[in-house]
Design a protein around this motif. Structure first.
Motif, mmCIF file in Angstrom:
data_model
loop_
_atom_site.group_PDB
_atom_site.id
_atom_site.type_symbol
_atom_site.label_atom_id
_atom_site.label_comp_id
_atom_site.label_asym_id
_atom_site.label_seq_id
_atom_site.Cartn_x
_atom_site.Cartn_y
_atom_site.Cartn_z
ATOM 1 N N GLY A 1 0.876 -1.716 4.528
ATOM 2 C CA GLY A 1 0.864 -1.676 3.073
ATOM 3 C C GLY A 1 2.177 -1.268 2.429
ATOM 4 O O GLY A 1 2.224 -1.021 1.221
ATOM 5 N N THR A 2 3.254 -1.221 3.206
ATOM 6 C CA THR A 2 4.561 -0.860 2.661
ATOM 7 C C THR A 2 5.284 -2.125 2.234
ATOM 8 O O THR A 2 5.557 -3.002 3.056
ATOM 9 C CB THR A 2 5.394 -0.084 3.687
ATOM 10 N N THR A 3 5.614 -2.207 0.961
ATOM 11 C CA THR A 3 6.225 -3.418 0.410
ATOM 12 C C THR A 3 7.702 -3.246 0.071
ATOM 13 O O THR A 3 8.401 -4.232 -0.150
ATOM 14 C CB THR A 3 5.460 -3.869 -0.852
ATOM 15 N N THR B 1 -2.178 -7.084 1.751
ATOM 16 C CA THR B 1 -0.929 -6.673 1.122
ATOM 17 C C THR B 1 -0.340 -7.853 0.371
ATOM 18 O O THR B 1 -0.256 -8.962 0.911
ATOM 19 C CB THR B 1 0.088 -6.175 2.168
ATOM 20 N N TYR B 2 0.067 -7.610 -0.890
ATOM 21 C CA TYR B 2 0.719 -8.632 -1.714
ATOM 22 C C TYR B 2 2.156 -8.211 -1.997
ATOM 23 O O TYR B 2 2.425 -7.034 -2.280
ATOM 24 C CB TYR B 2 -0.003 -8.800 -3.054
ATOM 25 N N ASP C 1 3.632 -6.077 -6.353
ATOM 26 C CA ASP C 1 3.584 -5.563 -4.985
ATOM 27 C C ASP C 1 2.385 -4.627 -4.914
ATOM 28 O O ASP C 1 2.387 -3.546 -5.532
ATOM 29 C CB ASP C 1 4.868 -4.807 -4.646
ATOM 30 N N LEU C 2 1.360 -5.036 -4.186
ATOM 31 C CA LEU C 2 0.060 -4.380 -4.252
ATOM 32 C C LEU C 2 -0.553 -4.235 -2.870
ATOM 33 O O LEU C 2 -0.262 -5.010 -1.962
ATOM 34 C CB LEU C 2 -0.914 -5.210 -5.106
ATOM 35 N N VAL D 1 -4.071 -0.445 -5.081
ATOM 36 C CA VAL D 1 -3.037 0.528 -5.427
ATOM 37 C C VAL D 1 -1.684 -0.173 -5.365
ATOM 38 O O VAL D 1 -1.567 -1.273 -4.809
ATOM 39 C CB VAL D 1 -3.055 1.744 -4.474
ATOM 40 N N PRO D 2 -0.637 0.425 -5.930
ATOM 41 C CA PRO D 2 0.689 -0.183 -5.784
ATOM 42 C C PRO D 2 1.108 -0.246 -4.321
ATOM 43 O O PRO D 2 0.670 0.572 -3.495
ATOM 44 C CB PRO D 2 1.596 0.766 -6.575
#
Length: 433
Positions: free
Chosen positions: A129-131, A423-424, A382-383, A70-71
């Motif tokens: 997971g917050t980018t 997380t990316y 951002d993934l 997901v984003p």
């Protein structure tokens, strides 16, 4: 020679539009899909078979079994300095500020302390997971310097600002209208638009700023029209009454900011629980966004956010954790509480709506649609790689999930940081379990 293309293979899930308005037509799901990433951006997407056939011979391939991409999550309201006082017991807003928040923020006069907390804070965001986040610093410029330095070193897209407060706060946390203007101006000049960083002019809230300081904020927005404005509104009943006393010539709380010329696209107000009809119309007219912070609203007893009403009247709403009155860095857990807030008002909030509020809605609130918030070619990569079976209980629950919505809903209600497999940020792996 190693390829600079990266292919991530998993189920893909994002939103093309607002499911509160368009329902499941706005949900984009690709089973056995793949994203092609190059130069920090998504350059193509499709089925795994098609993407591997087209790019596989010249790319690094990562395959994720039983995972969902997901984003990256977008947190539209959070306080850096309150990280260390999360879960502070027993108060409502105004006494909570006095007893807990202000004493903790005084520590950020020390750059080394600000730097240490910034590293922990960013670790927690990425672990959940917050980018991208819209972040309050403290009144001290070094709090923002430390944060931006840490975010820049990791290549993150972050927005932050020095708090401006020139009354009704401890002397150690007080600036003046002129000092706040000059310090903010210097920070904007140094950091705004550098790499993936942006600046937010940040008056804490109307009670801690004089009209002169709010005028200084307006001057900054006029001088730097692409910066953000970030503050609070209508969180607590006693707070709203206090604002009436301090600004008797304004129509209402939102009217204070309206009179000061602070409301426009790229303005984000946190909370907005106790808004009247005129204030809602004003937010819609000025394209000002509201950050809904359910864990905070429940924790300090502020009230129940009227999401369906604001949405139906055209106000842009996104999600925020509001650490440290908020109780979790996890946007999954934030949805968990948002769902309950709506249940208490007789409304339903679907998992698709929750994912929207945590991704594309955040991008829209921050005027970054097309940059982040979707798995769309051209967007920055951002993934989040989600593991819907991260715990034995989730494995059991998902055995009985017969639809995509039921699977996602169970994941968002039961999930937390353990579900964030990787997380990316800008195509780089920045967290992995």
């Amino acid at each position: 020679m190693q390829s600079n293309k990266l292919i991530l293979c998993a189920d893909l899930l994002d939103l093309t539009d607002d499911p509160l308005r368009f329902g499941e037509d706005s949900v984009r799901f690709q089973a056995e899909g793949a994203l092609v990433i190059e130069g920090g951006k998504i350059v193509d997407r499709g089925t795994k078979a098609d993407m591997l056939a087209r790019y596989g011979s010249s790319a690094t391939v990562k395959e994720y079994e039983n995972k969902i991409i997901v984003p990256g999550f977008i947190d539209t309201h959070i306080h850096l300095p309150q990280t260390e006082m999360i879960a502070a017991y027993g108060e409502q807003l105004l006494t909570w500020l006095k007893e807990y928040a202000f004493p903790t923020e005084m520590k950020f006069a020390d750059y080394d302390h600000a730097k240490q907390v910034s590293e922990i804070f960013l670790n927690e965001l990425l672990r959940n997971g917050t980018t991208t986040a819209l972040v309050f610093g403290t009144v001290h410029p070094q709090s923002v310097e430390a944060f931006f330095e840490s975010a820049q070193a990791r290549g993150l897209r972050m927005i932050a600002g020095k708090v401006m407060m020139d009354r009704n706060c401890p002397d150690e946390l007080q600036d003046t209208a002129e000092q706040g203007y000059q310090e903010t101006k210097a920070l904007i000049e140094k950091w705004h638009g550098v790499d993936r960083l942006s600046y937010a002019v940040t008056p804490r809230f109307a009670p801690t700023s004089t009209p002169e300081q709010l005028n200084a904020c307006q001057k900054l927005l006029q001088e730097y029209p692409d910066v953000y404005m970030h503050t609070h509104t209508s969180e607590n009943v006693a707070e709203c009454e206090w604002v009436k006393e301090l600004y008797p010539n304004s129509q209402d709380y939102v009217g204070v900011y309206e009179d000061a010329g602070l409301l426009r696209k790229r303005s984000v107000l946190a909370h907005g629980i106790h808004l009247n009809d005129r204030e809602i119309d004003c937010l819609c007219r000025t394209e000002t966004a509201i950050a809904h912070c359910p864990t905070s609203n429940l924790f300090i007893g502020s009230g129940l956010f009227r999401l369906k009403e604001l949405h139906s009247r055209g106000v842009q709403v996104a999600m925020g954790t509001d650490i440290g009155a908020g109780t979790s860095f996890s946007m999954l857990q934030t949805f968990n509480e948002a769902y309950k807030v709506q249940q208490l008002q007789g409304n339903r909030l679907t998992a698709f709506e929750g994912l929207y509020l945590s991704t594309l809605a955040g991008a829209r609130a921050l005027d970054l649609e097309g940059v982040i918030g979707q798995l769309e070619p051209g967007c920055e990569a951002d993934l989040v790689v989600l593991d819907p079976e991260a715990t034995p209980l989730m494995q059991l629950r998902l055995q009985n999930s017969n639809s995509l919505h039921e699977k996602l809903f169970a994941l968002m209600m039961l999930g937390d940081d353990r579900c964030i497999f990787q997380t990316y940020s800008f195509g780089q792996l920045v967290h992995s379990i």
